[in-house]
Design a protein around this motif. Structure first.
Motif, PDB file in Angstrom:
ATOM      1  N   ASP A  16       0.826  -1.207   0.000  1.00 19.21           N
ATOM      2  CA  ASP A  16       0.000   0.000   0.000  1.00 19.21           C
ATOM      3  C   ASP A  16       0.864   1.262   0.000  1.00 19.21           C
ATOM      4  OD1 ASP A  16      -2.356  -1.461  -0.021  1.00 19.21           O
ATOM      5  OD2 ASP A  16      -2.541  -1.455   2.158  1.00 19.21           O
ATOM      6  N   GLN A  17       1.973   1.245   0.731  1.00 15.90           N
ATOM      7  CA  GLN A  17       2.882   2.393   0.729  1.00 15.90           C
ATOM      8  C   GLN A  17       3.520   2.571  -0.648  1.00 15.90           C
ATOM      9  OE1 GLN A  17       5.027   1.156   4.388  1.00 15.90           O
ATOM     10  NE2 GLN A  17       5.095   3.345   4.823  1.00 15.90           N
ATOM     11  N   LEU A  18       3.887   1.482  -1.271  1.00 16.67           N
ATOM     12  CA  LEU A  18       4.475   1.547  -2.598  1.00 16.67           C
ATOM     13  C   LEU A  18       3.493   2.176  -3.580  1.00 16.67           C
ATOM     14  CD1 LEU A  18       6.772   0.804  -4.581  1.00 16.67           C
ATOM     15  CD2 LEU A  18       5.650  -1.404  -4.854  1.00 16.67           C
ATOM     16  N   ARG A  19       2.257   1.718  -3.567  1.00 15.13           N
ATOM     17  CA  ARG A  19       1.236   2.266  -4.467  1.00 15.13           C
ATOM     18  C   ARG A  19       0.973   3.741  -4.164  1.00 15.13           C
ATOM     19  NH1 ARG A  19      -2.416  -2.417  -3.189  1.00 15.13           N
ATOM     20  NH2 ARG A  19      -1.792  -4.045  -4.600  1.00 15.13           N
ATOM     21  N   ALA A  20       0.882   4.070  -2.865  1.00 12.71           N
ATOM     22  CA  ALA A  20       0.623   5.456  -2.473  1.00 12.71           C
ATOM     23  C   ALA A  20       1.754   6.376  -2.916  1.00 12.71           C
ATOM     24  CB  ALA A  20       0.422   5.541  -0.960  1.00 12.71           C
ATOM     25  N   ALA A  21       2.992   5.928  -2.757  1.00  9.33           N
ATOM     26  CA  ALA A  21       4.144   6.732  -3.165  1.00  9.33           C
ATOM     27  C   ALA A  21       4.111   6.953  -4.677  1.00  9.33           C
ATOM     28  CB  ALA A  21       5.438   6.030  -2.760  1.00  9.33           C
ATOM     29  N   ARG A  22       3.808   5.916  -5.411  1.00 10.73           N
ATOM     30  CA  ARG A  22       3.727   6.026  -6.867  1.00 10.73           C
ATOM     31  C   ARG A  22       2.623   7.003  -7.258  1.00 10.73           C
ATOM     32  NH1 ARG A  22       1.088   3.386 -10.655  1.00 10.73           N
ATOM     33  NH2 ARG A  22       0.294   1.699  -9.364  1.00 10.73           N
ATOM     34  N   GLY A  23       1.505   6.945  -6.525  1.00 10.90           N
ATOM     35  CA  GLY A  23       0.393   7.856  -6.778  1.00 10.90           C
ATOM     36  C   GLY A  23       0.751   9.308  -6.489  1.00 10.90           C
ATOM     37  N   LEU A  24       1.442   9.552  -5.376  1.00  8.74           N
ATOM     38  CA  LEU A  24       1.870  10.917  -5.047  1.00  8.74           C
ATOM     39  C   LEU A  24       2.753  11.497  -6.140  1.00  8.74           C
ATOM     40  CD1 LEU A  24       2.809  10.980  -1.245  1.00  8.74           C
ATOM     41  CD2 LEU A  24       1.128  12.401  -2.400  1.00  8.74           C
ATOM     42  N   LEU A  25       3.585  10.652  -6.694  1.00 10.54           N
ATOM     43  CA  LEU A  25       4.496  11.103  -7.749  1.00 10.54           C
ATOM     44  C   LEU A  25       3.818  11.208  -9.113  1.00 10.54           C
ATOM     45  CD1 LEU A  25       7.569   8.975  -6.673  1.00 10.54           C
ATOM     46  CD2 LEU A  25       7.380  11.475  -6.564  1.00 10.54           C
ATOM     47  N   GLY A  26       2.638  10.618  -9.227  1.00  6.93           N
ATOM     48  CA  GLY A  26       1.945  10.617 -10.511  1.00  6.93           C
ATOM     49  C   GLY A  26       2.587   9.696 -11.527  1.00  6.93           C
ATOM     50  N   TRP A  27       3.281   8.664 -11.034  1.00  6.27           N
ATOM     51  CA  TRP A  27       3.983   7.722 -11.899  1.00  6.27           C
ATOM     52  C   TRP A  27       3.112   6.517 -12.203  1.00  6.27           C
ATOM     53  CZ3 TRP A  27       9.419   6.999  -9.221  1.00  6.27           C
ATOM     54  CH2 TRP A  27      10.148   8.182  -9.321  1.00  6.27           C
ATOM     55  N   SER A  28       3.212   6.050 -13.414  1.00  7.08           N
ATOM     56  CA  SER A  28       2.601   4.769 -13.780  1.00  7.08           C
ATOM     57  C   SER A  28       3.543   3.655 -13.306  1.00  7.08           C
ATOM     58  CB  SER A  28       2.450   4.690 -15.306  1.00  7.08           C
ATOM     59  OG  SER A  28       3.741   4.684 -15.915  1.00  7.08           O
ATOM     60  N   GLN A  29       3.068   2.440 -13.382  1.00  7.61           N
ATOM     61  CA  GLN A  29       3.941   1.311 -13.067  1.00  7.61           C
ATOM     62  C   GLN A  29       5.120   1.275 -14.033  1.00  7.61           C
ATOM     63  OE1 GLN A  29       1.173  -2.014 -13.155  1.00  7.61           O
ATOM     64  NE2 GLN A  29       1.072  -2.041 -10.916  1.00  7.61           N
ATOM     65  N   SER A  30       4.878   1.623 -15.283  1.00 10.37           N
ATOM     66  CA  SER A  30       5.958   1.656 -16.282  1.00 10.37           C
ATOM     67  C   SER A  30       7.018   2.687 -15.924  1.00 10.37           C
ATOM     68  CB  SER A  30       5.396   1.979 -17.666  1.00 10.37           C
ATOM     69  OG  SER A  30       4.528   0.970 -18.100  1.00 10.37           O
ATOM     70  N   GLU A  31       6.573   3.853 -15.475  1.00  9.41           N
ATOM     71  CA  GLU A  31       7.511   4.911 -15.078  1.00  9.41           C
ATOM     72  C   GLU A  31       8.365   4.464 -13.903  1.00  9.41           C
ATOM     73  OE1 GLU A  31       9.073   8.991 -14.928  1.00  9.41           O
ATOM     74  OE2 GLU A  31       7.857   7.990 -16.439  1.00  9.41           O
ATOM     75  N   LEU A  32       7.729   3.871 -12.902  1.00 10.30           N
ATOM     76  CA  LEU A  32       8.472   3.389 -11.736  1.00 10.30           C
ATOM     77  C   LEU A  32       9.487   2.327 -12.147  1.00 10.30           C
ATOM     78  CD1 LEU A  32       9.131   3.177  -8.749  1.00 10.30           C
ATOM     79  CD2 LEU A  32       7.105   1.714  -8.484  1.00 10.30           C
ATOM     80  N   ALA A  33       9.053   1.398 -12.977  1.00  6.99           N
ATOM     81  CA  ALA A  33       9.956   0.344 -13.430  1.00  6.99           C
ATOM     82  C   ALA A  33      11.171   0.942 -14.145  1.00  6.99           C
ATOM     83  CB  ALA A  33       9.212  -0.625 -14.363  1.00  6.99           C
ATOM     84  N   ALA A  34      10.941   1.898 -15.028  1.00  3.32           N
ATOM     85  CA  ALA A  34      12.039   2.516 -15.774  1.00  3.32           C
ATOM     86  C   ALA A  34      12.994   3.251 -14.839  1.00  3.32           C
ATOM     87  CB  ALA A  34      11.479   3.479 -16.821  1.00  3.32           C
ATOM     88  N   ARG A  35      12.464   3.997 -13.893  1.00  2.88           N
ATOM     89  CA  ARG A  35      13.309   4.764 -12.980  1.00  2.88           C
ATOM     90  C   ARG A  35      14.099   3.870 -12.033  1.00  2.88           C
ATOM     91  NH1 ARG A  35      12.188  10.509 -12.207  1.00  2.88           N
ATOM     92  NH2 ARG A  35      10.722  11.175 -13.801  1.00  2.88           N
ATOM     93  N   ALA A  36      13.541   2.687 -11.742  1.00  2.17           N
ATOM     94  CA  ALA A  36      14.226   1.749 -10.852  1.00  2.17           C
ATOM     95  C   ALA A  36      15.142   0.801 -11.622  1.00  2.17           C
ATOM     96  CB  ALA A  36      13.197   0.951 -10.053  1.00  2.17           C
ATOM     97  N   GLY A  37      15.074   0.835 -12.944  1.00  2.00           N
ATOM     98  CA  GLY A  37      15.888  -0.070 -13.752  1.00  2.00           C
ATOM     99  C   GLY A  37      15.401  -1.506 -13.690  1.00  2.00           C
ATOM    100  N   LEU A  38      14.082  -1.662 -13.575  1.00  2.00           N
ATOM    101  CA  LEU A  38      13.475  -2.995 -13.477  1.00  2.00           C
ATOM    102  C   LEU A  38      12.454  -3.179 -14.585  1.00  2.00           C
ATOM    103  CD1 LEU A  38      12.880  -2.969  -9.622  1.00  2.00           C
ATOM    104  CD2 LEU A  38      14.636  -4.263 -10.828  1.00  2.00           C
TER     105      LEU A  38
END
Length: 92
Positions: A16-38
């Protein structure tokens, strides 16, 4: 560690924290994956709590990518776990 029916991430954070953090940043799952190198499937697996276990290394990469963007993970403090934007440091 992700277990079926559990929303715990082994690095003390919750899904839930992971999803909330992604939401605060306005990032999609794709964006998070790219920024994390995953890969996108790794992020989906972690957020969905299904499939093969996501390694601690991958979880740490996700956490670091989110923290580098200015998000702070909050531990239980009587009001529950959460996330927020990190307070900007003041220059003296």
């Amino acid at each position: 560690m992700i277990q079926k029916g559990s929303s715990k991430i082994s690095l003390i954070r919750t899904i839930d924290q992971l999803r909330a953090a992604r939401g605060l940043l306005g990032w999609s799952q794709s964006e998070l994956a790219a920024r994390a190198g995953l890969s996108l499937p790794t992020v989906k697996r972690l957020e969905g709590g299904f499939g093969p276990r996501v390694s601690d290394d991958a979880q740490l990469k996700l956490q670091k990518a989110i923290e580098a963007a200015g998000i702070e993970f909050l531990d239980e403090n009587g009001g529950g776990r959460g996330v927020r934007f990190r307070k900007p440091s003041r220059s003296k």
